[in-house]
Write a protein that holds these residues in place. Structure first.
Motif, PDB file in Angstrom:
ATOM      1  N   ILE A 100       0.709  -0.640  -0.045  1.00  0.00           N
ATOM      2  CA  ILE A 100      -0.093  -0.109   0.367  1.00  0.00           C
ATOM      3  C   ILE A 100       0.752   1.231   0.070  1.00  0.00           C
ATOM      4  CG2 ILE A 100      -1.953   1.131   1.452  1.00  0.00           C
ATOM      5  CD1 ILE A 100      -2.434  -1.282   2.210  1.00  0.00           C
ATOM      6  N   LEU A 101       1.878   0.955   0.797  1.00  0.00           N
ATOM      7  CA  LEU A 101       3.386   2.444   1.253  1.00  0.00           C
ATOM      8  C   LEU A 101       3.624   2.206  -0.948  1.00  0.00           C
ATOM      9  CD1 LEU A 101       4.513   1.933   4.481  1.00  0.00           C
ATOM     10  CD2 LEU A 101       2.866   3.886   3.853  1.00  0.00           C
ATOM     11  N   TYR A 102       4.023   1.295  -0.831  1.00  0.00           N
ATOM     12  CA  TYR A 102       4.290   1.583  -2.658  1.00  0.00           C
ATOM     13  C   TYR A 102       4.081   2.580  -3.433  1.00  0.00           C
ATOM     14  CZ  TYR A 102       5.868  -0.216  -6.976  1.00  0.00           C
ATOM     15  OH  TYR A 102       5.859   0.182  -8.464  1.00  0.00           O
ATOM     16  N   PHE A 103       2.249   2.192  -3.533  1.00  0.00           N
ATOM     17  CA  PHE A 103       1.599   2.495  -4.353  1.00  0.00           C
ATOM     18  C   PHE A 103       1.280   3.516  -4.287  1.00  0.00           C
ATOM     19  CE2 PHE A 103       0.306  -2.018  -5.328  1.00  0.00           C
ATOM     20  CZ  PHE A 103       0.082  -2.035  -6.727  1.00  0.00           C
ATOM     21  N   ILE A 104       1.328   4.029  -2.817  1.00  0.00           N
ATOM     22  CA  ILE A 104       0.833   5.203  -2.443  1.00  0.00           C
ATOM     23  C   ILE A 104       2.258   6.369  -2.931  1.00  0.00           C
ATOM     24  CG2 ILE A 104       0.912   6.768  -0.309  1.00  0.00           C
ATOM     25  CD1 ILE A 104      -0.655   5.126   0.915  1.00  0.00           C
TER      26      ILE A 104
END
Length: 150
Positions: A76-80
């Motif tokens: 999720i952090l990667y996509f953000i």
């Protein structure tokens, strides 16, 4: 499936070196210089998130006791951060052209809404499987909106 992260590690090292040289080589005190450094740091963080995500998935697939929610959190952090890369890139372009074209300012302001929406999609992913999910065997699978991040 084991992910090979050698290219990502090389990219992270090179990006870090380029950012350090850019910071040392010219004292970027202008708004566009600061925006460039912000963009570069965001890209480096994204690269490290990609590496961390792949390593966590590798360890989970190898039978490690790493909880799946950790893989979700890192992805999720990667996509953000992937979305933030586009935001910072457009902000950098805005700082280069802000005095010349006022239309760029409107376009920059409109980027905040899609970035917030994309971040909400990313945070909702564990329940909606919009961007990615892990199947029963803890294999990474693409979600229906994965193409938005590419």
């Amino acid at each position: 499936m084991q992910y090979n992260v050698s290219f990502e590690v090389c990219a992270a090292i090179m990006l870090t070196i380029f950012t350090i040289f850019a910071k040392i080589g010219s004292p970027m005190k202008s708004r566009s210089g600061a925006a460039y450094i912000n963009l570069s740091v965001c890209i480096i963080i994204t690269c490290f998130m990609d590496i961390t995500s792949a390593l966590i998935i590798n360890y989970i697939n190898a039978g490690s006791d790493i909880p799946v929610f950790l893989a979700y959190a890192v992805n999720i952090l990667y996509f953000i951060f992937t979305g933030l890369n586009g935001y910072y890139f457009c902000y950098y372009l805005y700082t280069l052209t802000s005095d010349k074209e006022k239309k760029i300012k409107i376009g920059f302001l409109l980027l905040a809404v899609p970035e917030m929406a994309f971040s909400i999609f990313a945070v909702m992913t564990p329940w909606t499987e919009l961007l990615f999910y892990f199947d029963e065997d803890i294999n990474y699978r693409f979600g229906s909106l994965h193409f938005l991040a590419d």
